[in-house]
Design a protein around this motif. Structure first.
Motif, mmCIF file in Angstrom:
data_model
loop_
_atom_site.group_PDB
_atom_site.id
_atom_site.type_symbol
_atom_site.label_atom_id
_atom_site.label_comp_id
_atom_site.label_asym_id
_atom_site.label_seq_id
_atom_site.Cartn_x
_atom_site.Cartn_y
_atom_site.Cartn_z
ATOM 1 N N LEU A 173 0.752 -1.289 -0.143
ATOM 2 C CA LEU A 173 -0.060 -0.077 -0.028
ATOM 3 C C LEU A 173 0.819 1.253 -0.097
ATOM 4 C CD1 LEU A 173 -2.820 -1.056 2.713
ATOM 5 C CD2 LEU A 173 -3.007 -0.874 0.008
ATOM 6 N N TYR A 174 2.094 1.129 0.590
ATOM 7 C CA TYR A 174 3.108 2.235 0.604
ATOM 8 C C TYR A 174 3.867 2.550 -0.841
ATOM 9 C CZ TYR A 174 2.181 1.834 5.562
ATOM 10 O OH TYR A 174 1.610 1.989 6.932
ATOM 11 N N ALA A 175 3.671 1.590 -1.894
ATOM 12 C CA ALA A 175 4.320 1.601 -2.985
ATOM 13 C C ALA A 175 4.029 3.128 -3.954
ATOM 14 C CB ALA A 175 4.145 0.467 -3.759
ATOM 15 N N ILE A 203 1.604 12.664 -4.470
ATOM 16 C CA ILE A 203 1.907 11.135 -3.981
ATOM 17 C C ILE A 203 2.720 11.298 -3.157
ATOM 18 C CG2 ILE A 203 2.881 8.908 -4.963
ATOM 19 C CD1 ILE A 203 0.070 9.566 -6.284
ATOM 20 N N PRO A 204 2.376 10.937 -1.653
ATOM 21 C CA PRO A 204 1.277 9.797 -1.657
ATOM 22 C C PRO A 204 -0.016 11.021 -1.454
ATOM 23 C CG PRO A 204 2.444 9.984 0.376
ATOM 24 C CD PRO A 204 3.417 10.510 -0.719
ATOM 25 N N PRO A 227 0.105 5.512 3.016
ATOM 26 C CA PRO A 227 1.531 6.124 3.141
ATOM 27 C C PRO A 227 1.768 7.447 3.533
ATOM 28 C CG PRO A 227 0.826 5.727 0.741
ATOM 29 C CD PRO A 227 -0.046 5.406 1.562
ATOM 30 N N GLN A 228 0.738 8.452 3.230
ATOM 31 C CA GLN A 228 0.883 9.794 3.695
ATOM 32 C C GLN A 228 0.611 9.907 5.293
ATOM 33 O OE1 GLN A 228 -1.631 12.487 4.754
ATOM 34 N NE2 GLN A 228 0.325 13.617 4.928
ATOM 35 N N GLN A 229 -0.118 8.837 5.583
ATOM 36 C CA GLN A 229 -0.272 8.903 7.057
ATOM 37 C C GLN A 229 0.552 7.885 8.049
ATOM 38 O OE1 GLN A 229 -2.890 10.893 8.983
ATOM 39 N NE2 GLN A 229 -3.204 11.543 6.968
#
Length: 183
Positions: free
Chosen positions: A119-121, A134-135, A141-143
């Motif tokens: 999910l972090y890719a 992005i993210p 990923p942003q959190q």
């Protein structure tokens, strides 16, 4: 108060003010250079890339295991290396991310980012919506702890002796940038 002291004190105060102004004005600094260090933004077309952080990933660590979802164990003598990004689309049109990223070492050996199911890719070859990043805001990923999307590389252990490592970013239009990674 002596005459000498009356001249020195205002001079020192002025120098301190100049130093403070210079350090504050450097905040948010961007460069037109296409060769930057990790942590400095670089602009390719309408996308601004910033490598937030880079490091080896430990599959036995809870945080890192989330970045390595879907990856096979690294072969003996190799390790996964993560490069964490924030990419900003500064235009009113969707922009396409590069379909591949490459790292080179001091001997010019090339290593390409590996596909990732995490999910972090960083969505290589994906799009960044107009005036978005992005993210995506409020995304996993942003959190996350690093607040960036990750590109994963499989690197041999000896690459640490062949520093510096340089990340190569090439836009779909052919514009190129290099980021010197901290390792």
């Amino acid at each position: 108060m002596s005459r000498h002291r009356r001249l020195v004190l205002p001079l020192l105060a002025a120098l301190a003010l100049i130093a403070l102004a210079a350090s504050v004005s450097a905040c948010g600094y961007t460069s037109d250079s296409k060769e930057v260090a990790e942590g400095e933004p670089v602009k390719l077309g309408d996308l601004q890339y910033e490598v937030i952080f880079s490091r080896y990933l430990n599959p036995n660590d809870n945080e890192d295991s989330a970045y390595l979802v879907g990856q096979k164990p690294a072969p003996d003598g190799s390790n996964y290396f993560g490069v964490f990004f924030e990419v900003q689309n500064e235009s009113s049109d969707p922009q396409t991310l590069p379909s591949k990223l490459t790292i080179t070492d001091a001997e010019h050996t090339r290593y390409e980012a590996v596909p990732s199911e995490s999910l972090y890719a960083l969505p290589l070859g994906g799009e960044v919506e107009p005036e978005e990043q992005i993210p995506v805001l409020d995304s996993t990923p942003q959190q996350g702890p690093i607040e960036g999307s990750v590109a994963i590389f499989l690197l041999p252990e000896e690459v640490s002796a062949n520093r510096p490592l340089t990340l190569h970013i090439e836009s779909p239009e052919g514009e190129k940038a290099e980021v010197t990674l901290d390792l």
